[in-house]
Write a protein that holds these residues in place. Structure first.
Motif, PDB file in Angstrom:
ATOM      1  N   THR A   1       0.654  -1.291   0.012  1.00 44.37           N
ATOM      2  CA  THR A   1       0.454   0.281   0.229  1.00 44.37           C
ATOM      3  C   THR A   1       0.842   1.607   0.079  1.00 44.37           C
ATOM      4  O   THR A   1       1.792   1.250   0.324  1.00 44.37           O
ATOM      5  N   ILE A   2       0.468   2.314  -0.638  1.00 42.48           N
ATOM      6  CA  ILE A   2       1.638   3.433  -0.618  1.00 42.48           C
ATOM      7  C   ILE A   2       0.298   4.718  -0.200  1.00 42.48           C
ATOM      8  O   ILE A   2      -1.217   5.020  -0.542  1.00 42.48           O
ATOM      9  N   GLN A   3       0.762   4.936   1.266  1.00 42.60           N
ATOM     10  CA  GLN A   3      -0.114   6.417   1.650  1.00 42.60           C
ATOM     11  C   GLN A   3      -0.071   7.467   1.195  1.00 42.60           C
ATOM     12  O   GLN A   3       1.242   7.961   0.800  1.00 42.60           O
ATOM     13  N   ILE A   4      -1.068   8.073   0.733  1.00 45.92           N
ATOM     14  CA  ILE A   4      -1.501   9.342   0.177  1.00 45.92           C
ATOM     15  C   ILE A   4      -1.778  10.784   1.074  1.00 45.92           C
ATOM     16  O   ILE A   4      -2.365  10.488   1.775  1.00 45.92           O
ATOM     17  N   PRO A   5      -1.057  11.426   2.085  1.00 50.80           N
ATOM     18  CA  PRO A   5      -0.892  12.254   3.549  1.00 50.80           C
ATOM     19  C   PRO A   5      -2.080  13.307   2.662  1.00 50.80           C
ATOM     20  O   PRO A   5      -2.106  13.533   0.879  1.00 50.80           O
ATOM     21  N   ALA A   6      -2.681  13.856   3.340  1.00 56.18           N
ATOM     22  CA  ALA A   6      -3.981  15.173   3.065  1.00 56.18           C
ATOM     23  C   ALA A   6      -3.254  16.630   1.860  1.00 56.18           C
ATOM     24  O   ALA A   6      -1.993  16.302   2.756  1.00 56.18           O
ATOM     25  N   GLU A   7      -3.592  16.822   1.405  1.00 53.72           N
ATOM     26  CA  GLU A   7      -2.406  18.058   0.748  1.00 53.72           C
ATOM     27  C   GLU A   7      -1.431  18.086   0.659  1.00 53.72           C
ATOM     28  O   GLU A   7      -0.581  18.876   0.521  1.00 53.72           O
ATOM     29  N   GLU A   8      -0.947  16.317   0.056  1.00 55.16           N
ATOM     30  CA  GLU A   8       0.513  16.330  -0.134  1.00 55.16           C
ATOM     31  C   GLU A   8       0.359  16.992  -1.621  1.00 55.16           C
ATOM     32  O   GLU A   8      -0.111  16.648  -2.562  1.00 55.16           O
ATOM     33  N   HIS A   9       1.694  17.701  -1.749  1.00 54.42           N
ATOM     34  CA  HIS A   9       1.816  18.408  -3.436  1.00 54.42           C
ATOM     35  C   HIS A   9       3.530  18.127  -3.419  1.00 54.42           C
ATOM     36  O   HIS A   9       4.023  17.617  -2.015  1.00 54.42           O
ATOM     37  N   GLY A  10       3.954  18.439  -4.627  1.00 58.98           N
ATOM     38  CA  GLY A  10       5.127  17.875  -4.999  1.00 58.98           C
ATOM     39  C   GLY A  10       5.879  16.251  -5.004  1.00 58.98           C
ATOM     40  O   GLY A  10       6.811  16.542  -5.054  1.00 58.98           O
ATOM     41  N   VAL A  11       4.712  15.379  -5.516  1.00 55.96           N
ATOM     42  CA  VAL A  11       5.235  14.209  -5.410  1.00 55.96           C
ATOM     43  C   VAL A  11       4.540  13.614  -6.717  1.00 55.96           C
ATOM     44  O   VAL A  11       4.087  13.881  -7.228  1.00 55.96           O
ATOM     45  N   ILE A  12       5.663  12.494  -7.392  1.00 58.32           N
ATOM     46  CA  ILE A  12       5.366  12.579  -8.245  1.00 58.32           C
ATOM     47  C   ILE A  12       5.270  11.116  -8.549  1.00 58.32           C
ATOM     48  O   ILE A  12       6.642  10.386  -8.061  1.00 58.32           O
ATOM     49  N   ARG A  13       4.579  10.171  -8.579  1.00 56.98           N
ATOM     50  CA  ARG A  13       4.836   8.412  -9.030  1.00 56.98           C
ATOM     51  C   ARG A  13       4.232   7.903 -10.238  1.00 56.98           C
ATOM     52  O   ARG A  13       3.712   8.351 -11.269  1.00 56.98           O
ATOM     53  N   LEU A  14       5.107   6.924 -10.495  1.00 54.26           N
ATOM     54  CA  LEU A  14       5.475   6.262 -11.714  1.00 54.26           C
ATOM     55  C   LEU A  14       4.565   4.717 -11.878  1.00 54.26           C
ATOM     56  O   LEU A  14       5.216   3.919 -10.959  1.00 54.26           O
TER      57      LEU A  14
END
Length: 180
Positions: free
Chosen positions: A4-17
């Motif tokens: 699993t990959i956690q995405i925090p609220a209001e995250e910015h500037g992250v790229i997932r491929l």
């Protein structure tokens, strides 16, 4: 894939491929290239994605640039962040999906990628270093003085009162003419 990959609220500037392991003719429907992508969202384990921030393309489109070049020059990932993943990125072929943080619309999410997706990596966009150096011109030095508050003169106040009185007289005259 059980990770699993956690995405925090209001995250910015992250790229997932992610690599998409489907025949090329099925990519457009899966990724929702004509609008929303319910199949892609389901394969990631989320309810929805903002299609504006989802990129889907064949790696062959990056001839001469490659994935590493696209991630550094196109998306602003620092080259040193990709150094240990360079060998893996050079072997990726077929179609890939690039998800930016904005694809999750500021929501906290837990990604549970499953077939036909294969997670390749996650990187952060390189931010510009902020420098706090003094300005070169001496005009920027010294204390800031506030301008004194200008109060209207007696003549200005009398002028405003006279204007209101004239407007009232005009309204009364118009009323008298309308009644007659």
């Amino acid at each position: 894939m059980s990770d699993t990959i956690q995405i925090p609220a209001e995250e910015h500037g992250v790229i997932r491929l992610f690599r998409v392991q489907l025949p090329p003719e099925e990519i457009a429907e899966f990724a929702g290239l004509a609008g929303e992508s319910p199949a892609l969202a389901a394969a990631l384990g989320v309810d929805r994605l903002d299609p504006e921030y989802v990129e889907v393309f064949p790696v062959s489109d990056l001839t001469g640039l490659g994935l590493v070049g696209y991630l550094t020059e196109g998306l602003g990932v620092a080259p040193e962040d990709l150094a240990q993943d360079r060998a893996l990125l050079d072997t990726v072929d077929g179609h890939v999906i690039v998800l930016s943080s904005r694809a999750f619309e500021g929501r906290a999410e837990t990604l549970r990628p499953r077939a036909p997706l294969r997670w390749i990596g996650t990187w952060r966009e390189a931010g510009q270093a902020v420098e706090f150096t003094p300005l070169p011109a001496g005009g920027a030095q010294g204390a800031v003085h506030t301008a004194p508050v200008k109060t209207p003169s007696n003549n200005a106040i009398l002028g405003r009162v006279a204007m209101v009185a004239l407007l009232v007289l005009f309204a009364l005259t118009a009323l008298m003419i309308w009644i007659a």
